[in-house]
Scaffold this active site. Structure first.
Site, PDB file in Angstrom:
ATOM      1  N   ASP A 187     -81.341  16.052  48.126  1.00  0.00           N
ATOM      2  CA  ASP A 187     -82.352  16.553  47.199  1.00  0.00           C
ATOM      3  C   ASP A 187     -83.666  16.911  47.876  1.00  0.00           C
ATOM      4  O   ASP A 187     -84.503  17.595  47.274  1.00  0.00           O
ATOM      5  CB  ASP A 187     -82.596  15.513  46.100  1.00  0.00           C
TER       6      ASP A 187
ATOM      7  N   HIS B  87     -80.757   6.384  50.621  1.00  0.00           N
ATOM      8  CA  HIS B  87     -79.406   6.524  50.079  1.00  0.00           C
ATOM      9  C   HIS B  87     -78.731   5.165  49.990  1.00  0.00           C
ATOM     10  O   HIS B  87     -79.015   4.277  50.806  1.00  0.00           O
ATOM     11  CB  HIS B  87     -78.558   7.458  50.945  1.00  0.00           C
TER      12      HIS B  87
ATOM     13  N   SER C 140     -72.890   9.375  38.929  1.00  0.00           N
ATOM     14  CA  SER C 140     -72.216  10.405  38.125  1.00  0.00           C
ATOM     15  C   SER C 140     -70.701  10.352  38.289  1.00  0.00           C
ATOM     16  O   SER C 140     -69.955  10.467  37.305  1.00  0.00           O
ATOM     17  CB  SER C 140     -72.743  11.808  38.471  1.00  0.00           C
TER      18      SER C 140
ATOM     19  N   ARG D 139     -75.822  17.466  54.098  1.00  0.00           N
ATOM     20  CA  ARG D 139     -76.105  18.478  53.071  1.00  0.00           C
ATOM     21  C   ARG D 139     -77.565  18.924  53.173  1.00  0.00           C
ATOM     22  O   ARG D 139     -77.903  20.062  52.852  1.00  0.00           O
ATOM     23  CB  ARG D 139     -75.811  17.905  51.673  1.00  0.00           C
TER      24      ARG D 139
ATOM     25  N   HIS E 100     -81.017   9.334  40.836  1.00  0.00           N
ATOM     26  CA  HIS E 100     -79.785  10.057  41.207  1.00  0.00           C
ATOM     27  C   HIS E 100     -80.111  11.567  41.171  1.00  0.00           C
ATOM     28  O   HIS E 100     -80.977  12.021  41.906  1.00  0.00           O
ATOM     29  CB  HIS E 100     -78.664   9.619  40.255  1.00  0.00           C
TER      30      HIS E 100
HETATM   31  N1  AMX Z   1     -89.018   5.579  48.588  1.00  0.00           N
HETATM   32  C1  AMX Z   1     -89.550   4.355  48.338  1.00  0.00           C
HETATM   33  N2  AMX Z   1     -88.854   3.221  48.338  1.00  0.00           N
HETATM   34  C2  AMX Z   1     -87.543   3.327  48.628  1.00  0.00           C
HETATM   35  C3  AMX Z   1     -86.921   4.553  48.930  1.00  0.00           C
HETATM   36  C4  AMX Z   1     -87.707   5.710  48.886  1.00  0.00           C
HETATM   37  N3  AMX Z   1     -87.212   6.926  49.103  1.00  0.00           N
HETATM   38  N4  AMX Z   1     -85.612   4.314  49.186  1.00  0.00           N
HETATM   39  C5  AMX Z   1     -85.412   2.999  49.037  1.00  0.00           C
HETATM   40  N5  AMX Z   1     -86.574   2.387  48.703  1.00  0.00           N
HETATM   41  C6  AMX Z   1     -86.805   0.978  48.388  1.00  0.00           C
HETATM   42  C7  AMX Z   1     -86.005   0.585  47.147  1.00  0.00           C
HETATM   43  O1  AMX Z   1     -86.686   0.973  45.964  1.00  0.00           O
HETATM   44  C8  AMX Z   1     -85.892  -0.908  47.319  1.00  0.00           C
HETATM   45  O2  AMX Z   1     -87.136  -1.459  46.979  1.00  0.00           O
HETATM   46  P1  AMX Z   1     -87.239  -2.858  46.167  1.00  0.00           P
HETATM   47  O3  AMX Z   1     -86.563  -3.866  47.045  1.00  0.00           O
HETATM   48  O4  AMX Z   1     -88.710  -3.062  46.021  1.00  0.00           O
HETATM   49  O5  AMX Z   1     -86.530  -2.654  44.877  1.00  0.00           O
HETATM   50  C9  AMX Z   1     -85.727  -1.051  48.838  1.00  0.00           C
HETATM   51  O6  AMX Z   1     -86.281   0.160  49.415  1.00  0.00           O
HETATM   52  C10 AMX Z   1     -84.290  -1.176  49.297  1.00  0.00           C
HETATM   53  O7  AMX Z   1     -83.562  -0.077  48.799  1.00  0.00           O
HETATM   54  P2  AMX Z   1     -82.288   0.509  49.613  1.00  0.00           P
HETATM   55  O8  AMX Z   1     -81.265  -0.584  49.705  1.00  0.00           O
HETATM   56  O9  AMX Z   1     -82.751   1.137  50.868  1.00  0.00           O
HETATM   57  O10 AMX Z   1     -81.804   1.683  48.657  1.00  0.00           O
HETATM   58  P3  AMX Z   1     -80.876   1.597  47.374  1.00  0.00           P
HETATM   59  O11 AMX Z   1     -79.458   1.693  47.809  1.00  0.00           O
HETATM   60  O12 AMX Z   1     -81.248   0.446  46.493  1.00  0.00           O
HETATM   61  O13 AMX Z   1     -81.301   2.923  46.596  1.00  0.00           O
HETATM   62  C11 AMX Z   1     -81.829   5.216  46.356  1.00  0.00           C
HETATM   63  C12 AMX Z   1     -80.896   4.194  47.019  1.00  0.00           C
HETATM   64  C13 AMX Z   1     -81.287   6.616  46.643  1.00  0.00           C
HETATM   65  C14 AMX Z   1     -81.813   4.996  44.841  1.00  0.00           C
HETATM   66  C15 AMX Z   1     -83.254   5.028  46.928  1.00  0.00           C
HETATM   67  O14 AMX Z   1     -83.252   5.310  48.312  1.00  0.00           O
HETATM   68  C16 AMX Z   1     -84.297   5.897  46.234  1.00  0.00           C
HETATM   69  O15 AMX Z   1     -84.845   5.470  45.201  1.00  0.00           O
HETATM   70  N6  AMX Z   1     -84.595   7.126  46.798  1.00  0.00           N
HETATM   71  C17 AMX Z   1     -85.529   8.048  46.174  1.00  0.00           C
HETATM   72  C18 AMX Z   1     -84.867   8.771  45.017  1.00  0.00           C
HETATM   73  C19 AMX Z   1     -83.841   9.769  45.522  1.00  0.00           C
HETATM   74  O16 AMX Z   1     -84.090  10.575  46.400  1.00  0.00           O
HETATM   75  N7  AMX Z   1     -82.656   9.723  44.900  1.00  0.00           N
HETATM   76  C20 AMX Z   1     -81.582  10.698  45.220  1.00  0.00           C
HETATM   77  C21 AMX Z   1     -80.427  10.065  45.979  1.00  0.00           C
HETATM   78  C22 AMX Z   1     -79.310  11.064  46.206  1.00  0.00           C
HETATM   79  C23 AMX Z   1     -78.693  11.469  44.910  1.00  0.00           C
HETATM   80  O17 AMX Z   1     -78.098  10.664  44.214  1.00  0.00           O
HETATM   81  N8  AMX Z   1     -78.840  12.700  44.521  1.00  0.00           N
END
Ligand code: AMX
Length: 399
Positions: free
Chosen positions: A335, A280, A204, A289, A234
């Site tokens: 979140d 994250h 964002s 937070r 996000h």
């Molecule tokens: N559940 C399941 N798998 C997860 C995960 C979770 N909470 N967090 C990371 N992973 C997975 C990724 O999907 C990725 O898998 P892949 O290699 O098969 O594609 C692998 O772990 C490596 O990811 P990462 O380097 O640890 O995370 P990232 O920087 O690529 O992504 C984020 C960060 C937040 C998108 C991810 O942790 C996620 O999808 N979390 C769940 C959704 C969420 O809570 N989002 C809110 C974030 C905060 C915000 O912006 N408000």
């Protein structure tokens, strides 16, 4: 790095906040516990006023109580929403997601942009920040009424609640949604303070910054950012968390053992979904937070079954995510907690949660947008390459 979502590339100047992987977010060098203590509060309240963090982000200084009250009054004076917004909302299908409604509502206000008008009138570039600031103030001032209208037309009977100009920005927001208890107002102050900003690289903030760099006005730029916030990885994660918690509760009940919860978390992962509220892109510890919302819950709703479930999941989810061997940060983010607080106070409509996040995030990204125009930040235009280019330069990369 280019194939991995640009993780780790330092590529932006962003003054309002800085994220440390271990310590979490700092706003102008100050961490959340310090801000919770030092930022001005409402009379009789204990949580900081979001107007205070806005002042801090814009100026680098903690405001006095009088300065914050002046800002609250200034926002209240600018809060009237143009009729075009309600007409635009009325034209949308009833089932339009609240984030879609928010985008459309802001676009309906864009013809009023003072920045766009000044540019068309030939304003000198050294004055751009002033027009960006004027638009930002107008947008932030109107967000409570706009978001509350979306809430009441989507989830209530559609009647609107008149603003109370004597209230601070966040308290008036709760009031216009139809939630008038002091406890909800306090929660809104905290919520709106901690979601404002998370340095510049998140979707964002980055999208707002990028679009603003083309000298698109603050309405156009913010909407770009909000559309990114509406993505489930996000901001939409907050709605997904509540849904997932409800699903967890339905499946394993309130007295689930650790083993049952662990099994449920694995089942979520095996179904090809993420565990919302965990992980994250930058943080490598529990999000401060999350921690401050937990403190709020311990004080106000220690016996709520959903709060207890969040606590129990904290004991099992990081272990499971670590066991996958690929998740870089197994700890909860902002979140993981916010929906549980909102539902406790009767704001149970999960699909609305990202709108609340967006109203708060607007304060951060628009503050930075004003600063970016002030510092004459150029149009953003990074270089891209093809996968063929990578292969020619570095050879074939094995998966
Ligand atoms: N559940 C399941 N798998 C997860 C995960 C979770 N909470 N967090 C990371 N992973 C997975 C990724 O999907 C990725 O898998 P892949 O290699 O098969 O594609 C692998 O772990 C490596 O990811 P990462 O380097 O640890 O995370 P990232 O920087 O690529 O992504 C984020 C960060 C937040 C998108 C991810 O942790 C996620 O999808 N979390 C769940 C959704 C969420 O809570 N989002 C809110 C974030 C905060 C915000 O912006 N408000």
């Amino acid at each position: 790095m280019v194939a991995g979502g640009m993780r780790g590339i330092t590529a932006m100047l962003y003054e309002t906040s800085l994220l440390d992987a271990e310590e979490g977010i700092r706003f102008r060098g100050r961490a959340i516990p310090e801000l919770r203590e030092k930022l001005p509060k409402a009379r009789g309240g204990e949580e900081p006023l979001p107007e205070g963090i806005m002042w801090l982000m814009l100026t680098g200084e903690i405001p006095s109580e009088a300065q914050v009250r002046t800002l609250s009054a200034e926002l209240a004076a600018r809060a009237e929403v143009p009729k075009a917004v309600f007409d635009a909302l009325d034209a949308l299908p009833k089932n339009a997601h609240p984030m879609t409604q928010l985008s459309v509502a802001l676009m309906a206000m864009q013809p009023e942009s003072k920045f766009a008008k000044a540019y068309q009138d030939g304003a000198h570039k050294t004055t751009f920040w002033e027009h960006a600031f004027e638009d930002s103030m107008d947008i932030i001032a109107r967000l409570p009424a706009v978001c509350a209208a979306i809430y009441r037309r989507t989830f209530k009977d559609g009647t609107l609640v008149a603003a109370d100009a004597s209230l601070d920005w966040a308290a008036n927001f709760a009031h216009m949604m139809g939630h008038d208890s002091e406890a909800v107002k306090e929660l809104m102050r905290l919520y709106m303070t901690i979601h404002v900003d998370h340095e510049g690289g998140n979707v964002s903030a980055h999208a707002t910054h990028l679009v603003g760099s083309a000298l698109s006005d603050p309405y156009l730029s913010l909407v770009a950012g909000l559309n990114g916030l509406a993505g489930p990885l996000h901001g939409l994660a907050n709605q997904e968390v509540l849904k997932w918690l409800n699903e967890t509760r339905e499946k394993v009940g309130d007295n689930a053992t650790k083993e049952e919860l662990t099994e449920f978390v694995w089942a979520t992962l095996k179904s090809g979904r993420v565990v919302p509220g965990y992980g994250h892109g930058v943080l490598r510890k529990t999000d401060p937070r999350y921690t401050c919302q937990r403190e709020f819950a311990l004080k106000h709703l220690p016996d709520d079954p959903m709060f207890k479930l969040v606590g129990k999941l904290f004991e099992v989810v990081p272990g499971v995510l670590t066991e996958t061997g690929k998740v870089k940060n197994p700890w909860p983010n902002v979140d993981a907690h916010s929906g549980v607080l909102l539902q406790y106070y009767g704001i149970t409509e999960a699909n609305f949660y990202t709108v609340l996040f967006g109203a708060s995030r607007a304060i951060g990204v628009l503050s930075q947008l004003t600063l970016s125009r002030g510092s004459g930040y150029p149009i953003e235009r990074p270089k891209s390459v093809t996968s063929q280019w990578i292969e020619e330069k570095f050879g074939k990369v094995e998966a």
